[in-house]
Motif scaffolding. Structure first.
Motif, PDB file in Angstrom:
ATOM      1  N   TRP A  99       0.832  -1.197   0.000  1.00  0.00           N
ATOM      2  CA  TRP A  99       0.000   0.000   0.000  1.00  0.00           C
ATOM      3  C   TRP A  99       0.868   1.248   0.000  1.00  0.00           C
ATOM      4  N   MET A 100       0.399   2.258  -0.682  1.00  0.00           N
ATOM      5  CA  MET A 100       0.972   3.592  -0.555  1.00  0.00           C
ATOM      6  C   MET A 100       0.298   4.253   0.645  1.00  0.00           C
ATOM      7  N   VAL A 101       1.098   4.686   1.625  1.00  0.00           N
ATOM      8  CA  VAL A 101       0.542   5.248   2.856  1.00  0.00           C
ATOM      9  C   VAL A 101       1.157   6.623   3.115  1.00  0.00           C
ATOM     10  N   TYR A 110       5.158   6.662   2.376  1.00  0.00           N
ATOM     11  CA  TYR A 110       5.867   5.393   2.522  1.00  0.00           C
ATOM     12  C   TYR A 110       5.136   4.327   1.715  1.00  0.00           C
ATOM     13  N   ALA A 111       5.784   3.171   1.622  1.00  0.00           N
ATOM     14  CA  ALA A 111       5.135   1.960   1.106  1.00  0.00           C
ATOM     15  C   ALA A 111       4.997   0.984   2.267  1.00  0.00           C
ATOM     16  N   LEU A 112       3.823   0.442   2.444  1.00  0.00           N
ATOM     17  CA  LEU A 112       3.554  -0.500   3.531  1.00  0.00           C
ATOM     18  C   LEU A 112       3.256  -1.863   2.933  1.00  0.00           C
ATOM     19  N   VAL A 142      19.551   0.404  -2.171  1.00  0.00           N
ATOM     20  CA  VAL A 142      18.701  -0.609  -1.551  1.00  0.00           C
ATOM     21  C   VAL A 142      17.524   0.108  -0.910  1.00  0.00           C
ATOM     22  N   VAL A 143      16.323  -0.369  -1.172  1.00  0.00           N
ATOM     23  CA  VAL A 143      15.121   0.251  -0.606  1.00  0.00           C
ATOM     24  C   VAL A 143      15.198   0.201   0.917  1.00  0.00           C
ATOM     25  N   ARG A 144      15.000   1.350   1.531  1.00  0.00           N
ATOM     26  CA  ARG A 144      15.149   1.482   2.978  1.00  0.00           C
ATOM     27  C   ARG A 144      13.956   0.882   3.718  1.00  0.00           C
ATOM     28  N   LEU A 159       8.337   0.626   4.251  1.00  0.00           N
ATOM     29  CA  LEU A 159       9.455   0.750   3.322  1.00  0.00           C
ATOM     30  C   LEU A 159       9.499   2.129   2.683  1.00  0.00           C
ATOM     31  N   GLU A 160      10.657   2.439   2.138  1.00  0.00           N
ATOM     32  CA  GLU A 160      10.819   3.652   1.349  1.00  0.00           C
ATOM     33  C   GLU A 160       9.931   3.582   0.113  1.00  0.00           C
TER      34      GLU A 160
END
Length: 356
Positions: A99-101, A110-112, A142-144, A159-160
């Motif tokens: 999800w985009m949050v 963020y991305a969840l 690297v995606v955080r 996530l980033e």
């Protein structure tokens, strides 16, 4: 009448016992007060402490990780789950949904990633411990991972957010741009491999890009962590398509499996797919084809190659990645020194081509 008996004389011991209280009282009066200390006879004497080598020190075990619902990121306190507002779904699969949050207090996006909760307690604790280690990865390619939540039976990973989405289905025919994308992915892979982290699922859908043309690796280690509990996801045709031959057929390399070399195979196959605009296998063995035919093509056919229309450097670069024998594949650090990468850095394009 008998005369009365004379009183008995005290014995010697009785006389001593009667005299002792008097002597003790006399000694207490003559003794110095208790606070008076006797001076040391040899003041120059001391007891040296033993010299202990730091290399011989035995470190104490670290405390067990806290069972708190939220884990903080290394850059600060993790946002609270209640402060995250779901905007829209940006991805889904067998194992979960992304999800985009929006973080309400700061407005940050963020991305969840929500991993469906059908794991037993022991597996859940293992996942939490390992993701807590993986979130410490700090690399611009690297995606955080900003935190993790164990909520309502689901494991949710913060996530980033990469606004350009994944590279799945994208065609990149410009070699200079493809070399720059390859360079960034290799820098991320080299970092993960130095940290002893094997990705196990390098493919276009796990390579993300943003508006600044930064390419980053996503889901590093997550596939390895969940591999024992998400077999349907790992056995899907889309994932098998990027597996190395020795991972599919363990007899191919005498039963030996090198996860780092397997990541290089998956990387090379993804880069070749970007150039061709399709998976470099026959259509009958593609993602929508028969999985058995696809596995046979990976294990028993010659490895895919770049077409003759490509440059010599690019064809050799792909060949260094797609070797049947894992030992013959170059490492991520070695591929960064390949002419296909270094030539593009020396002679960057005068203009930036469109993303896709």
């Amino acid at each position: 009448m008998r005369p009365a008996a004379a009183p008995a004389r005290p014995s010697g011991r009785q006389q001593e016992s009667q005299q002792r209280p008097q002597e003790n009282q006399e000694r207490q009066r003559q003794a110095p007060p208790l606070t008076t200390l006797r001076p040391r006879r040899r003041t120059e004497l001391s007891l040296p402490l033993p010299n202990r080598s730091p290399s011989m020190a035995v470190p104490l075990p670290l405390p067990r990780p806290s069972s708190a619902p939220a884990l903080s990121s290394s850059s600060g306190q993790s946002p609270e789950l209640a402060d995250l507002e779901r905007i829209r779904r940006i991805g889904s699969g067998t194992g979960g949904t992304v999800w985009m949050v929006r973080h309400r207090p700061t407005g940050r996006i963020y991305a969840l990633k929500v991993v469906y909760g059908y794991h037993d307690d022991d597996v859940r604790r293992q996942i939490c411990r390992e993701i807590e280690i993986l979130r410490t990865a700090d690399n611009p390619f690297v995606v955080r991972c900003h935190g993790m939540f164990d909520h309502a039976g689901d494991i949710q990973i913060l996530l980033e957010y990469m606004d350009g989405g994944s590279l799945e289905g994208r065609r990149i025919s410009t070699e200079a741009f493809l070399a720059e994308i390859s360079r960034q992915i290799l820098l991320g892979l080299a970092y993960l491999h130095r940290q002893k982290i094997v990705h196990r699922d390098i493919k276009p859908s796990n390579l993300l890009i943003n508006a600044s043309r930064e390419v980053k690796i996503a889901d590093f280690g997550v596939s390895r962590i969940l591999s024992q509990t998400m077999d349907p996801c790992n056995s899907s045709v889309g994932t098998i398509a990027y597996m190395s031959p020795e991972r599919i057929n363990t007899d191919t390399n005498h039963g030996k499996y090198d996860g780092y070399a397997a990541d290089i195979w998956s990387f090379g196959l993804s880069i070749l797919e970007f150039y061709l605009g399709r998976l470099p296998f026959p259509e009958t063995a593609g993602k929508q084809g028969d999985w058995a035919t696809l596995m046979c093509a990976i294990c028993y056919s010659d490895p895919p190659t770049a077409p003759p229309t490509a440059s010599v450097e690019f064809r050799n670069f792909i060949s260094c990645c797609l070797q049947k024998e894992p030992a013959k594949r170059l490492t991520a650090a070695q591929l960064l020194q390949h002419p296909f990468i270094t030539r593009a850095n020396v002679n960057p394009p005068l203009h930036r081509p469109p993303l896709f």
